[in-house]
Design a protein around this motif. Structure first.
Motif, short mmCIF file in Angstrom:
data_model
loop_
_atom_site.label_atom_id
_atom_site.label_comp_id
_atom_site.label_asym_id
_atom_site.label_seq_id
_atom_site.Cartn_x
_atom_site.Cartn_y
_atom_site.Cartn_z
N PRO A 177 31.60 63.06 -38.56
CA PRO A 177 32.79 63.98 -38.11
C PRO A 177 33.21 65.20 -39.01
O PRO A 177 32.79 65.27 -40.11
N VAL A 178 34.08 65.89 -38.40
CA VAL A 178 34.03 67.13 -39.08
C VAL A 178 35.12 66.60 -40.20
O VAL A 178 36.20 66.13 -40.24
N PRO A 179 34.84 67.36 -41.63
CA PRO A 179 35.64 66.85 -42.64
C PRO A 179 36.97 67.51 -42.73
O PRO A 179 37.00 68.82 -41.97
N ALA A 180 38.17 67.11 -43.16
CA ALA A 180 39.42 67.71 -43.21
C ALA A 180 39.15 69.06 -44.01
O ALA A 180 39.68 70.07 -43.35
N SER A 181 38.25 69.35 -44.84
CA SER A 181 38.09 70.68 -45.70
C SER A 181 37.54 71.61 -44.73
O SER A 181 37.92 72.84 -44.99
N VAL A 182 36.84 71.23 -43.69
CA VAL A 182 36.13 72.34 -42.62
C VAL A 182 37.23 72.36 -41.79
O VAL A 182 37.42 73.56 -41.30
N GLU A 183 37.97 71.56 -41.41
CA GLU A 183 39.13 71.73 -40.37
C GLU A 183 40.12 72.77 -40.58
O GLU A 183 40.81 73.48 -39.83
N SER A 184 40.39 72.70 -41.95
CA SER A 184 41.53 73.50 -42.48
C SER A 184 41.00 75.10 -42.70
O SER A 184 42.15 75.82 -42.91
N LEU A 185 39.81 75.21 -42.55
CA LEU A 185 39.28 76.75 -42.81
C LEU A 185 39.67 77.31 -41.64
O LEU A 185 39.43 76.91 -40.41
N SER A 186 40.25 78.42 -41.71
CA SER A 186 40.50 79.59 -40.57
C SER A 186 39.18 80.31 -40.29
O SER A 186 38.63 80.57 -41.31
N SER A 187 39.19 80.65 -39.27
CA SER A 187 37.87 81.35 -38.89
C SER A 187 38.06 82.92 -39.53
O SER A 187 39.15 83.47 -39.56
N PRO A 188 36.96 83.64 -39.78
CA PRO A 188 36.94 85.09 -40.27
C PRO A 188 37.64 85.86 -39.20
O PRO A 188 37.57 85.74 -38.10
N THR A 189 38.60 86.81 -39.73
CA THR A 189 39.13 87.71 -38.65
C THR A 189 38.58 88.87 -38.97
O THR A 189 38.14 89.51 -40.04
N LEU A 217 15.77 72.94 -43.46
CA LEU A 217 16.99 73.56 -43.24
C LEU A 217 17.77 73.14 -41.90
O LEU A 217 19.03 72.73 -41.92
N LEU A 218 17.15 73.21 -40.72
CA LEU A 218 17.53 72.78 -39.56
C LEU A 218 17.77 71.17 -39.69
O LEU A 218 18.94 70.93 -38.98
N LYS A 219 16.99 70.32 -40.22
CA LYS A 219 17.32 69.00 -40.38
C LYS A 219 18.76 68.86 -41.08
O LYS A 219 19.59 68.03 -40.60
N ARG A 220 18.89 69.47 -42.05
CA ARG A 220 20.15 69.50 -42.68
C ARG A 220 21.31 69.92 -42.01
O ARG A 220 22.41 69.26 -41.99
N VAL A 221 21.15 70.92 -41.07
CA VAL A 221 22.34 71.25 -40.31
C VAL A 221 22.65 70.41 -39.26
O VAL A 221 23.75 69.86 -38.97
N ALA A 222 21.63 69.66 -38.46
CA ALA A 222 21.64 68.57 -37.74
C ALA A 222 22.33 67.43 -38.24
O ALA A 222 23.22 66.86 -37.68
N GLU A 223 22.04 67.03 -39.56
CA GLU A 223 22.71 65.80 -40.26
C GLU A 223 24.06 66.37 -40.49
O GLU A 223 25.10 65.48 -40.34
N ASN A 224 24.39 67.30 -40.69
CA ASN A 224 25.89 68.00 -41.11
C ASN A 224 26.51 67.74 -39.82
O ASN A 224 27.86 67.41 -40.12
N LEU A 225 26.09 68.11 -38.80
CA LEU A 225 26.78 67.93 -37.52
C LEU A 225 26.82 66.76 -36.75
O LEU A 225 27.46 66.41 -35.93
#
Length: 136
Positions: free
Chosen positions: A120-132, A109-117
């Motif tokens: 570049p940050v995908p546009a779909s992630v950039e458009s998400l607002s942080s939870p309020t 799981l940690l390897k997957r997280v590192a690979e994900n990071l």
């Protein structure tokens, strides 16, 4: 980890290099940078400092003189072994009560997280607002 390494005289960047070289004792600067997730210019400076300390040597790779290899010295092996023993105590504490299968799953799981990071940050992630907070 920094507290555990302090008595060994190593810092985290040097420890990462020593661990990257732990098994084979030799790797290119680029390979170490990739393994430790460090930028190449930064890794080059770390390795230069380690060379001054007598922990590693740099030399051209045979047959590929443009590639600089980093070779663990005997002094570097001793420092790495000492740091490894110190770190093993921390790992024992961190993974207490977990079996090998659970540890393998966590590492995957940690390897997957590192690979994900690593990209570049995908546009779909950039458009998400942080939870309020809901105020509940």
């Amino acid at each position: 980890m920094e507290e555990i390494l302090r008595p060994t005289g190593l810092d985290m960047p040097r420890w990462r290099v020593l661990m990257a070289l732990h098994q084979d004792r030799v790797a290119s600067v680029s390979e170490i940078a990739a393994h430790t997730i460090e930028k190449l210019p930064t890794m080059t400076k770390i390795i230069q400092r380690m060379e001054v300390d007598g922990l590693v040597l740099r030399q051209p790779r045979p047959g590929k003189e443009r590639v600089m290899e980093v070779v663990l010295t005997d002094q570097g092996q001793i420092a790495g072994d000492e740091a490894w023993r110190s770190a093993a105590k921390l790992y024992e504490q961190a993974f207490a009560g977990m079996n090998a299968e659970e540890i393998d799953h966590l590492n995957a799981l940690l390897k997957r997280v590192a690979e994900n990071l690593s990209g570049p940050v995908p546009a779909s992630v950039e458009s998400l607002s942080s939870p309020t907070p809901t105020g509940d």
